[in-house]
Scaffold this motif. Sequence first.
Motif, PDB file in Angstrom:
ATOM      1  N   SER A 221       0.827  -1.210   0.000  1.00  0.00           N
ATOM      2  CA  SER A 221       0.000   0.000   0.000  1.00  0.00           C
ATOM      3  C   SER A 221       0.860   1.258   0.000  1.00  0.00           C
ATOM      4  CB  SER A 221      -0.933  -0.002   1.221  1.00  0.00           C
ATOM      5  OG  SER A 221      -1.784  -1.132   1.216  1.00  0.00           O
TER       6      SER A 221
ATOM      7  N   VAL B  21       2.457   1.681  -3.450  1.00  0.00           N
ATOM      8  CA  VAL B  21       1.507   2.182  -4.453  1.00  0.00           C
ATOM      9  C   VAL B  21       1.250   3.673  -4.243  1.00  0.00           C
ATOM     10  CG1 VAL B  21      -0.875   2.031  -5.273  1.00  0.00           C
ATOM     11  CG2 VAL B  21       0.413  -0.057  -4.829  1.00  0.00           C
ATOM     12  N   ILE B  22       1.042   4.071  -2.977  1.00  0.00           N
ATOM     13  CA  ILE B  22       0.812   5.493  -2.683  1.00  0.00           C
ATOM     14  C   ILE B  22       2.021   6.335  -3.086  1.00  0.00           C
ATOM     15  CG2 ILE B  22       0.480   7.153  -0.814  1.00  0.00           C
ATOM     16  CD1 ILE B  22      -1.147   4.995   0.633  1.00  0.00           C
ATOM     17  N   SER B  23       3.216   5.837  -2.819  1.00  0.00           N
ATOM     18  CA  SER B  23       4.440   6.580  -3.162  1.00  0.00           C
ATOM     19  C   SER B  23       4.576   6.744  -4.671  1.00  0.00           C
ATOM     20  CB  SER B  23       5.669   5.861  -2.601  1.00  0.00           C
ATOM     21  OG  SER B  23       5.598   5.749  -1.186  1.00  0.00           O
ATOM     22  N   ILE B  24       4.270   5.676  -5.428  1.00  0.00           N
ATOM     23  CA  ILE B  24       4.360   5.751  -6.888  1.00  0.00           C
ATOM     24  C   ILE B  24       3.348   6.754  -7.435  1.00  0.00           C
ATOM     25  CG2 ILE B  24       4.008   4.449  -9.019  1.00  0.00           C
ATOM     26  CD1 ILE B  24       5.109   1.995  -7.566  1.00  0.00           C
ATOM     27  N   ILE B  25       2.099   6.672  -6.945  1.00  0.00           N
ATOM     28  CA  ILE B  25       1.066   7.610  -7.402  1.00  0.00           C
ATOM     29  C   ILE B  25       1.437   9.035  -7.023  1.00  0.00           C
ATOM     30  CG2 ILE B  25      -1.338   8.284  -7.095  1.00  0.00           C
ATOM     31  CD1 ILE B  25      -2.019   5.344  -6.705  1.00  0.00           C
ATOM     32  N   GLN B  26       1.985   9.202  -5.831  1.00  0.00           N
ATOM     33  CA  GLN B  26       2.393  10.523  -5.364  1.00  0.00           C
ATOM     34  C   GLN B  26       3.475  11.118  -6.267  1.00  0.00           C
ATOM     35  OE1 GLN B  26       3.951  10.375  -1.403  1.00  0.00           O
ATOM     36  NE2 GLN B  26       3.955  12.592  -1.128  1.00  0.00           N
ATOM     37  N   TYR B  27       4.486  10.324  -6.613  1.00  0.00           N
ATOM     38  CA  TYR B  27       5.576  10.825  -7.445  1.00  0.00           C
ATOM     39  C   TYR B  27       5.097  11.093  -8.877  1.00  0.00           C
ATOM     40  CZ  TYR B  27      10.057  11.163  -9.810  1.00  0.00           C
ATOM     41  OH  TYR B  27      11.121  11.601 -10.572  1.00  0.00           O
ATOM     42  N   LEU B  28       4.309  10.151  -9.436  1.00  0.00           N
ATOM     43  CA  LEU B  28       3.814  10.331 -10.797  1.00  0.00           C
ATOM     44  C   LEU B  28       2.891  11.545 -10.896  1.00  0.00           C
ATOM     45  CD1 LEU B  28       3.097   6.640 -11.902  1.00  0.00           C
ATOM     46  CD2 LEU B  28       5.052   8.077 -12.507  1.00  0.00           C
ATOM     47  N   GLY B  29       2.082  11.775  -9.847  1.00  0.00           N
ATOM     48  CA  GLY B  29       1.220  12.949  -9.841  1.00  0.00           C
ATOM     49  C   GLY B  29       2.026  14.239  -9.831  1.00  0.00           C
TER      50      GLY B  29
ATOM     51  N   HIS C 179       3.574  14.717 -13.218  1.00  0.00           N
ATOM     52  CA  HIS C 179       2.593  15.175 -14.199  1.00  0.00           C
ATOM     53  C   HIS C 179       2.328  16.669 -14.049  1.00  0.00           C
ATOM     54  CE1 HIS C 179      -0.905  15.169 -16.805  1.00  0.00           C
ATOM     55  NE2 HIS C 179      -1.612  15.733 -15.831  1.00  0.00           N
TER      56      HIS C 179
ATOM     57  N   VAL D 196       8.283  11.627  -1.356  1.00  0.00           N
ATOM     58  CA  VAL D 196       7.305  10.542  -1.419  1.00  0.00           C
ATOM     59  C   VAL D 196       7.154   9.903  -0.043  1.00  0.00           C
ATOM     60  CG1 VAL D 196       7.821  10.112  -3.843  1.00  0.00           C
ATOM     61  CG2 VAL D 196       8.990   8.786  -2.086  1.00  0.00           C
TER      62      VAL D 196
END
Length: 314
Positions: free
Chosen positions: A110, A113-121, A124, A199
């Motif tokens: 979890s 996943v949160i760290s990846i979404i945080q960095y990708l966001g 972007h 992150v």
Amino acid sequence: MIEGLYCGKQNCYDVLGVNRDDTKHEIAKSYRRLAKKHHPDMHKSRVAKEKAEEMFKLIATAYEILKDEDARKDYDYMLDNPEEVYRHYFHYYRTRMAPKVDIKIVIAVSITVISIIQYLGARHRYSSAINYLVSVPKYRLRALDIAKQEGLINGNIKVKKGRKTKEELREEEDGIIRTVLEENMDIRGGYAKPNVTDVLWIQLVLLPYTIVMFAWFHINWIYRFDIKGEEYGTDEKLYLIKKYLKCSQTHWQSIENSEKNKYIKLELWIKEKFDDWKLKEEEAMRMKLAENPKYRSYRRYMKSRGPGQITFED
């Protein structure tokens, strides 16, 4: 015995032909003997094979319950306390039917996943900011001038002009402009360039260090300024101003240095002066809004028929 739990209406010990005092070794030995005897492949006729298959499943279920110490304790408790039906249902479905997943793995996945979404966001948002700057003529022309001064345009585009289409030249030019903007533009706030240390995973790893530094900062602050009575430096003044403004770190970083210097000149690190300045700013904002025709129209709308009032007018 409760239908649907453990061995159903049958006693698991009787299914395996063992006693409640028997050891795990004796239970395993009995299971192997019965499993071999009732294995479906040991029977030829269809009827016998079906009966053997049902018995084989029951034997396997009984063994799975009795070989596990916790499950065996729950089962023994059910045998000794048959009236606690709801408790038996709860323990059975909590232990037997729940997915066998280590909670540590779930937490780690979890956080990942949160760290990846945080960095990708963040990546972007930063890319969107650069794309916007590329499309603004003022920044685009400035970036072209820098690229020409550094020889990026002449070396990469004009020399090879005869071998490239207009679209390719345009894409290459945009790429050079984008690179120049990334190297020279100071983008702050929510659209700043993402940093891996921001992150969640890295923040959790650095949490002990962060706590120690937080405690040291406040202890040092109390000792220097409350006990020794030292004068505030520029960093300390800005820290107090940020604290009084109640803005986040991201918002504070987005404020221009000229505006921060203005705060220092007004001595807003002093609470009384900050409160006076805050009142004046709010009053100026009210005056500005009062003179705005759109805001006056909005106020009339809210006063006469604001949201929540139903009307049959067009």
